[in-house]
Design a protein around this motif. Structure first.
Motif, PDB file in Angstrom:
ATOM      1  N   TYR A 292       0.867  -1.185   0.058  1.00  0.00           N
ATOM      2  CA  TYR A 292      -0.106   0.035  -0.085  1.00  0.00           C
ATOM      3  C   TYR A 292       0.833   1.266   0.071  1.00  0.00           C
ATOM      4  N   SER A 293       1.162   1.852  -1.214  1.00  0.00           N
ATOM      5  CA  SER A 293       2.084   2.734  -1.373  1.00  0.00           C
ATOM      6  C   SER A 293       1.532   4.248  -0.744  1.00  0.00           C
ATOM      7  N   PHE A 294       2.576   5.011  -0.422  1.00  0.00           N
ATOM      8  CA  PHE A 294       2.076   6.514  -0.067  1.00  0.00           C
ATOM      9  C   PHE A 294       3.496   7.250   0.135  1.00  0.00           C
ATOM     10  N   ASN A 295       3.146   8.599  -0.302  1.00  0.00           N
ATOM     11  CA  ASN A 295       4.164   9.400  -0.003  1.00  0.00           C
ATOM     12  C   ASN A 295       4.025  10.261   1.042  1.00  0.00           C
ATOM     13  N   PHE A 296       4.740  11.164   1.574  1.00  0.00           N
ATOM     14  CA  PHE A 296       4.689  11.969   2.720  1.00  0.00           C
ATOM     15  C   PHE A 296       4.490  13.445   2.177  1.00  0.00           C
TER      16      PHE A 296
ATOM     17  N   SER B  66       8.532  11.228  -6.909  1.00  0.00           N
ATOM     18  CA  SER B  66       8.975  10.189  -7.329  1.00  0.00           C
ATOM     19  C   SER B  66       9.254   8.805  -6.405  1.00  0.00           C
ATOM     20  N   VAL B  67       9.156   9.241  -5.061  1.00  0.00           N
ATOM     21  CA  VAL B  67       9.557   8.486  -4.158  1.00  0.00           C
ATOM     22  C   VAL B  67       8.370   7.908  -3.354  1.00  0.00           C
ATOM     23  N   LYS B  68       8.029   6.735  -3.077  1.00  0.00           N
ATOM     24  CA  LYS B  68       6.929   6.285  -2.312  1.00  0.00           C
ATOM     25  C   LYS B  68       7.370   5.108  -1.410  1.00  0.00           C
ATOM     26  N   PHE B  69       6.606   5.320  -0.232  1.00  0.00           N
ATOM     27  CA  PHE B  69       6.852   4.142   1.058  1.00  0.00           C
ATOM     28  C   PHE B  69       5.728   3.394   1.072  1.00  0.00           C
ATOM     29  N   TYR B  70       5.871   2.086   1.488  1.00  0.00           N
ATOM     30  CA  TYR B  70       4.912   1.191   1.784  1.00  0.00           C
ATOM     31  C   TYR B  70       5.319   0.197   2.877  1.00  0.00           C
ATOM     32  N   PRO B  71       4.290  -0.248   3.251  1.00  0.00           N
ATOM     33  CA  PRO B  71       4.195  -1.424   4.215  1.00  0.00           C
ATOM     34  C   PRO B  71       4.061  -2.743   3.510  1.00  0.00           C
TER      35      PRO B  71
ATOM     36  N   LEU C 187       6.101  -9.667   7.146  1.00  0.00           N
ATOM     37  CA  LEU C 187       5.895  -8.138   7.421  1.00  0.00           C
ATOM     38  C   LEU C 187       7.371  -7.425   7.194  1.00  0.00           C
ATOM     39  N   GLY C 188       6.971  -6.311   6.556  1.00  0.00           N
ATOM     40  CA  GLY C 188       7.902  -5.401   6.294  1.00  0.00           C
ATOM     41  C   GLY C 188       7.537  -4.142   5.698  1.00  0.00           C
ATOM     42  N   GLY C 189       8.604  -3.365   5.216  1.00  0.00           N
ATOM     43  CA  GLY C 189       8.387  -2.113   4.477  1.00  0.00           C
ATOM     44  C   GLY C 189       9.426  -1.918   3.541  1.00  0.00           C
ATOM     45  N   GLY C 190       8.987  -0.943   2.706  1.00  0.00           N
ATOM     46  CA  GLY C 190       9.969  -0.715   1.478  1.00  0.00           C
ATOM     47  C   GLY C 190       9.881   0.599   0.947  1.00  0.00           C
ATOM     48  N   ALA C 191      10.640   0.835   0.076  1.00  0.00           N
ATOM     49  CA  ALA C 191      10.624   2.223  -0.846  1.00  0.00           C
ATOM     50  C   ALA C 191      10.835   2.049  -2.242  1.00  0.00           C
ATOM     51  N   ASP C 192       9.972   2.763  -3.045  1.00  0.00           N
ATOM     52  CA  ASP C 192      10.113   2.673  -4.296  1.00  0.00           C
ATOM     53  C   ASP C 192      10.603   4.176  -4.927  1.00  0.00           C
ATOM     54  N   TRP C 193      11.642   4.166  -6.021  1.00  0.00           N
ATOM     55  CA  TRP C 193      11.997   5.582  -6.359  1.00  0.00           C
ATOM     56  C   TRP C 193      11.910   5.320  -8.123  1.00  0.00           C
ATOM     57  N   GLU C 194      10.981   6.189  -8.615  1.00  0.00           N
ATOM     58  CA  GLU C 194      11.003   6.234 -10.107  1.00  0.00           C
ATOM     59  C   GLU C 194      12.193   7.103 -10.559  1.00  0.00           C
ATOM     60  N   ILE C 195      13.249   6.348 -11.173  1.00  0.00           N
ATOM     61  CA  ILE C 195      14.508   7.091 -11.498  1.00  0.00           C
ATOM     62  C   ILE C 195      14.276   7.531 -12.869  1.00  0.00           C
ATOM     63  N   LEU C 196      13.443   7.038 -13.735  1.00  0.00           N
ATOM     64  CA  LEU C 196      13.228   7.404 -15.230  1.00  0.00           C
ATOM     65  C   LEU C 196      11.853   7.013 -15.503  1.00  0.00           C
TER      66      LEU C 196
ATOM     67  N   LEU D  46      13.452   1.859  -9.027  1.00  0.00           N
ATOM     68  CA  LEU D  46      14.336   1.067  -8.197  1.00  0.00           C
ATOM     69  C   LEU D  46      13.556   0.616  -6.631  1.00  0.00           C
ATOM     70  N   LEU D  47      13.619  -0.539  -6.138  1.00  0.00           N
ATOM     71  CA  LEU D  47      12.883  -0.777  -4.993  1.00  0.00           C
ATOM     72  C   LEU D  47      14.192  -1.217  -3.935  1.00  0.00           C
ATOM     73  N   ALA D  48      13.618  -1.186  -2.711  1.00  0.00           N
ATOM     74  CA  ALA D  48      14.446  -1.674  -1.622  1.00  0.00           C
ATOM     75  C   ALA D  48      13.308  -2.087  -0.534  1.00  0.00           C
ATOM     76  N   GLU D  49      13.375  -3.279  -0.125  1.00  0.00           N
ATOM     77  CA  GLU D  49      12.571  -3.689   0.910  1.00  0.00           C
ATOM     78  C   GLU D  49      13.381  -4.533   2.021  1.00  0.00           C
ATOM     79  N   GLY D  50      12.683  -4.506   3.102  1.00  0.00           N
ATOM     80  CA  GLY D  50      13.177  -5.371   4.298  1.00  0.00           C
ATOM     81  C   GLY D  50      12.279  -5.735   5.338  1.00  0.00           C
ATOM     82  N   GLY D  51      12.440  -6.827   6.128  1.00  0.00           N
ATOM     83  CA  GLY D  51      11.411  -7.080   7.152  1.00  0.00           C
ATOM     84  C   GLY D  51      11.647  -8.558   7.670  1.00  0.00           C
ATOM     85  N   VAL D  52      10.663  -9.017   8.195  1.00  0.00           N
ATOM     86  CA  VAL D  52      10.852 -10.378   8.955  1.00  0.00           C
ATOM     87  C   VAL D  52       9.678 -11.430   8.366  1.00  0.00           C
ATOM     88  N   TYR D  53      10.503 -12.424   8.193  1.00  0.00           N
ATOM     89  CA  TYR D  53       9.553 -13.944   7.633  1.00  0.00           C
ATOM     90  C   TYR D  53       9.551 -14.878   9.001  1.00  0.00           C
TER      91      TYR D  53
END
Length: 183
Positions: free
Chosen positions: A59-63, A69-74, A93-102, A107-114
């Motif tokens: 569920y993406s959102f930006n502040f 171009s940058v969105k954060f999401y759980p 469960l975790g969180g991530g960020a998505d950056w529209e570079i072009l 680009l995306l980066a995510e992390g969390g716990v399994y």
């Protein structure tokens, strides 16, 4: 590995249906939600052929539109670690960020716990893989390309390990391909 009929008759099917219903029901129609399904192959030969399959809801959102171009999401993940002889339910469960570079390239980066239902695979002394325990940490880094409205294809590098929480700390490092549908 579970067959489709075994999956539909198992406790996994009820959990999957619950997650999919939750994923399609959102209160804010302006929000950007999506589902990403991923398949991962290990980047090195293991004594047990372990693969990762998962679907994630985000569920993406930006502040306050500070950086458009940058969105954060759980994220919520459901999937499995699978070998030719065995499989284990994997919830995350975790969180991530998505950056529209072009345009069309993110680009995306995510992390969390399994949480793993089962953490050891194979037969000791023959071909065996033990991840140490049920709680694992994950990190993903990757890129995607928009192929059509709401559809992306992408690549991510996936790392899973328990961070030294158990008596053994083997990691899973894999190359992953994914498809993403945003709604």
């Amino acid at each position: 590995m579970l067959t489709i009929s075994e999956f539909m008759n198992s406790r996994y099917s009820a959990l999957t249906c619950f997650i999919l219903v939750f994923a399609f029901y959102t209160h804010d129609v302006k929000a950007s939600s999506g589902i990403r399904c991923l398949g991962s192959e290990p980047n090195e030969e293991l004594n047990v052929d372990v693969k990762v399959y998962e679907c994630s809801y985000f569920y993406s959102f930006n502040f306050q539109n500070l950086v458009e171009s940058v969105k954060f999401y759980p994220i919520t993940n459901v999937g499995m670690l699978a070998t030719p002889e065995d499989s284990s339910l994997m919830l995350g469960l975790g969180g991530g960020a998505d950056w529209e570079i072009l345009p069309k390239v993110n680009l995306l980066a995510e992390g969390g716990v399994y949480w793993l239902e089962d953490h050891d695979f194979g037969v000791r002394g023959v071909a065996y893989k033990d991840y140490g325990g049920p709680w694992q940490f994950f990190a993903k880094a990757g890129a995607s390309y928009s192929i059509a409205k709401n559809w992306d294809l992408g690549y991510a590098y996936l790392h899973i390990s328990n961070g030294g929480r158990y008596y053994v700390n083997p990691s899973y490092d894999g190359h992953s391909l994914f498809v993403n549908y945003a709604f």
